[in-house]
Design a protein around this motif. Structure first.
Motif, mmCIF file in Angstrom:
data_model
loop_
_atom_site.group_PDB
_atom_site.id
_atom_site.type_symbol
_atom_site.label_atom_id
_atom_site.label_comp_id
_atom_site.label_asym_id
_atom_site.label_seq_id
_atom_site.Cartn_x
_atom_site.Cartn_y
_atom_site.Cartn_z
ATOM 1 N N ALA A 1 1.316 -0.954 0.006
ATOM 2 C CA ALA A 1 0.226 0.449 0.524
ATOM 3 C C ALA A 1 0.851 1.645 -0.034
ATOM 4 N N ASP A 2 0.749 1.992 -0.927
ATOM 5 C CA ASP A 2 1.390 3.503 -1.374
ATOM 6 C C ASP A 2 0.910 4.563 -0.730
ATOM 7 N N ALA A 3 0.248 4.355 0.428
ATOM 8 C CA ALA A 3 -0.770 5.155 1.180
ATOM 9 C C ALA A 3 0.127 7.188 1.409
ATOM 10 N N HIS A 4 1.441 7.011 0.715
ATOM 11 C CA HIS A 4 2.575 7.992 1.572
ATOM 12 C C HIS A 4 0.817 9.882 1.450
ATOM 13 N N SER A 5 1.156 10.201 0.192
ATOM 14 C CA SER A 5 0.253 10.695 -0.478
ATOM 15 C C SER A 5 -0.574 11.651 0.596
ATOM 16 N N LEU A 6 -1.353 10.890 1.222
ATOM 17 C CA LEU A 6 -2.619 10.659 2.133
ATOM 18 C C LEU A 6 -2.538 10.857 4.172
ATOM 19 N N GLU A 7 -0.766 10.031 3.841
ATOM 20 C CA GLU A 7 -0.676 10.441 5.488
ATOM 21 C C GLU A 7 0.150 11.537 5.095
ATOM 22 N N ALA A 8 1.192 12.164 3.892
ATOM 23 C CA ALA A 8 1.257 13.413 3.937
ATOM 24 C C ALA A 8 0.873 14.620 4.936
ATOM 25 N N ALA A 9 -0.831 14.674 4.098
ATOM 26 C CA ALA A 9 -1.927 15.349 3.716
ATOM 27 C C ALA A 9 -2.588 15.950 5.414
ATOM 28 N N GLY A 10 -2.519 14.970 5.734
ATOM 29 C CA GLY A 10 -2.378 14.598 6.906
ATOM 30 C C GLY A 10 -4.184 16.072 7.507
ATOM 31 N N ALA A 11 -4.043 16.533 8.736
ATOM 32 C CA ALA A 11 -4.541 17.402 8.860
ATOM 33 C C ALA A 11 -5.748 17.489 7.965
ATOM 34 N N LEU A 12 -4.823 18.095 6.514
ATOM 35 C CA LEU A 12 -5.493 18.947 5.857
ATOM 36 C C LEU A 12 -6.649 18.120 5.127
ATOM 37 N N ILE A 13 -6.974 16.860 5.103
ATOM 38 C CA ILE A 13 -8.370 16.218 5.230
ATOM 39 C C ILE A 13 -9.445 16.742 5.671
ATOM 40 N N LEU A 14 -9.006 16.191 6.717
ATOM 41 C CA LEU A 14 -10.322 17.001 7.100
ATOM 42 C C LEU A 14 -11.020 18.578 7.321
ATOM 43 N N GLU A 15 -10.413 19.577 7.344
ATOM 44 C CA GLU A 15 -10.593 21.087 6.811
ATOM 45 C C GLU A 15 -12.149 20.897 6.663
ATOM 46 N N PRO A 16 -12.698 20.191 6.060
ATOM 47 C CA PRO A 16 -14.295 20.591 5.824
ATOM 48 C C PRO A 16 -14.991 20.795 7.163
ATOM 49 N N LEU A 17 -14.479 19.819 7.754
ATOM 50 C CA LEU A 17 -15.092 19.575 9.240
ATOM 51 C C LEU A 17 -15.097 20.420 9.854
ATOM 52 N N ARG A 18 -13.937 21.431 9.912
ATOM 53 C CA ARG A 18 -13.450 22.679 10.393
ATOM 54 C C ARG A 18 -14.103 23.615 10.408
ATOM 55 N N ASP A 19 -14.228 23.616 8.793
ATOM 56 C CA ASP A 19 -14.593 25.057 8.385
ATOM 57 C C ASP A 19 -15.961 25.822 8.259
ATOM 58 N N GLY A 20 -16.709 25.212 8.450
ATOM 59 C CA GLY A 20 -17.550 25.160 8.233
ATOM 60 C C GLY A 20 -18.448 24.505 6.744
ATOM 61 N N ARG A 21 -17.757 24.258 5.817
ATOM 62 C CA ARG A 21 -18.259 23.171 4.820
ATOM 63 C C ARG A 21 -19.507 22.064 5.347
ATOM 64 N N LEU A 22 -18.361 21.443 6.445
ATOM 65 C CA LEU A 22 -18.893 20.158 6.931
ATOM 66 C C LEU A 22 -19.792 20.462 8.337
ATOM 67 N N GLY A 23 -18.906 20.893 8.794
ATOM 68 C CA GLY A 23 -19.497 21.408 10.811
ATOM 69 C C GLY A 23 -18.154 22.097 11.316
ATOM 70 N N ARG A 24 -18.070 22.136 12.593
ATOM 71 C CA ARG A 24 -17.289 23.095 12.857
ATOM 72 C C ARG A 24 -16.660 22.828 13.969
ATOM 73 N N ALA A 25 -16.357 22.869 15.037
ATOM 74 C CA ALA A 25 -16.182 23.281 16.383
ATOM 75 C C ALA A 25 -17.519 22.728 17.259
#
Length: 306
Positions: A120-144
Motif C-alpha cells: 500500500a503506497d498511501a504516502h500522499s494521504l499520510e503527508a496531507a494529514g489533517a488537511l483532509i479534515l478541513e471541511p469538518l472545521r471550516d463550516g462546510r461540513l461542520g465546526r468545533a
C-alpha cells in the motif's frame, strides 16, 4: 453545488462521509499456486480502490450518496480517479488535491487461496494529514462549535498521530463513527478509539488479536474482549467462519453463506459498507449483520461488480 457558509451539516445530497484512502488498486489474480519468485499467468487490472472509496462505492449500491474526504495528487491519475468517482455518483467536492505528492496506489497479488502479497503506497494521504479534515472545521461540513452529526466511515490509513487527534477533536464528538484498520499491519492504530463512546470498530479476527495483544480462536471471544478493552461496539469477522457483533450487554453471531472465493481485496470494506447501509435503513442488529455477510459473500464469489 452552492455552499451556505452558516451551514454546519453536510449538503442534503450526501448521506455519509467516507474518510481515508482513495487510490488506484492494481490487482493481479491467478488460478495458479504462488510461491516466492514464481512467475505465473493471470490477469492484471487497475480499478478505483482504497478503503474509504471501496466503502463509498458499496454504499451507492444501497441507494446512498457518500462524500469522500481524502487526498489525491494534482496529476493525471488523480484527475482520472475524480472523474470515475463523479461518474459513480460519489461526492468529490471535499477531496484535498496536492501539488507536491502523486496519487496513491495499492498493489496486490491474489492466488487461489487468497491474498499472496500486497503493498500500500498511501504516502500522499499520510503527508496531507489533517488537511483532509478541513471541511469538518471550516463550516462546510461542520465546526468545533457545531460538529457534524451524521454517519462517518473512517479508515486506518491515516497516521497514528492523526487518528489520535481525531479521538479528541470536538468535530467528531457527535457523529456516528465507524472505524476500520485497513489492514492487520495498521490495526494497532485504532487503539485510541477505545473508550470513544460513539465508535463502532470493524476488524477481522487477526486485527482484533493485535488490538488486544493476544490471539483469538473465535470472533465472539474477540468481540467481547474488545468491549472489555473499552470499545463501545465491535464487529469481528473471521472469513468463512462466524462473525460476531458485540455491544453493551449483547452479543450476536452469524455464519456467512459458503462460497467459492474468486477475489479477496475489498471484501472487508464491502462487509462494513453493507452493514452501515443496513443500519441507516433501520434494520435490526440481526438483519443488518445478515445483510452484510450476504453482500460480502456475493462480492468474494465475484457475483457483484468491482
Amino acid at each position: 453545488m452552492t455552499h451556505d457558509p452558516n451551514s454546519t451539516t453536510a449538503p442534503a445530497a450526501y448521506d455519509i462521509l467516507c474518510i481515508g484512502s482513495v487510490l488506484w488498486d492494481v490487482i493481479g489474480r491467478t488460478d495458479s499456486t504462488m510461491n516466492i519468485g514464481r512467475d505465473v499467468a493471470g490477469r492484471i487490472c487497475q480499478i478505483p480502490g482504497g478503503v474509504a472509496l471501496n466503502i463509498a462505492m458499496t454504499l451507492t449500491r444501497f441507494g446512498l450518496r457518500p462524500a469522500l474526504l481524502s487526498a489525491l495528487g494534482r496529476d493525471a491519475l488523480g484527475d482520472a480517479l475524480i472523474a470515475d468517482c463523479n461518474a459513480m455518483g460519489l461526492g468529490t467536492d471535499y477531496i484535498y488535491r496536492s501539488d507536491d505528492y502523486p496519487t496513491d496506489r495499492y498493489m496486490a497479488i491474489e492466488g487461489p487461496e487468497g491474498l499472496v502479497a500486497a503493498i500500500a503506497d498511501a504516502h500522499s494521504l499520510e503527508a496531507a494529514g489533517a488537511l483532509i479534515l478541513e471541511p469538518l472545521r471550516d463550516g462546510r461540513l461542520g465546526r468545533a462549535s457545531a460538529p457534524y452529526t451524521g454517519p462517518v466511515a473512517l479508515d486506518g490509513n491515516l497516521t497514528h498521530a492523526l487518528l489520535t487527534e481525531i479521538v479528541a477533536m470536538p468535530e467528531f464528538a457527535e457523529c456516528d463513527l465507524r472505524v476500520a484498520p485497513a489492514s492487520p499491519g495498521k490495526a494497532e492504530r485504532l487503539k485510541p478509539f477505545f473508550n470513544h463512546l460513539n465508535t463502532t470498530l470493524y476488524v477481522n479476527l487477526e486485527e482484533a488479536g493485535l488490538l488486544c495483544d493476544t490471539e483469538f480462536a473465535h470472533a465472539e471471544t474477540a468481540a467481547c474482549a474488545l468491549l472489555e478493552r473499552g470499545a463501545a461496539r465491535a464487529l469481528v469477522t473471521d472469513g468463512a467462519k462466524a462473525a460476531a457483533l458485540a455491544s453493551a450487554g449483547t452479543t450476536l453471531c452469524l455464519t456467512p453463506p459458503p462460497v467459492t472465493p474468486r477475489r479477496i481485496t475489498g471484501a472487508g470494506d464491502t462487509f462494513m459498507a453493507a452493514h452501515i447501509a443496513a443500519e441507516i435503513d433501520g434494520a435490526t442488529p440481526h438483519d443488518a449483520l445478515h445483510r452484510a455477510l450476504e453482500t460480502a459473500a456475493a462480492f468474494v464469489a465475484g457475483e457483484t461488480s468491482t
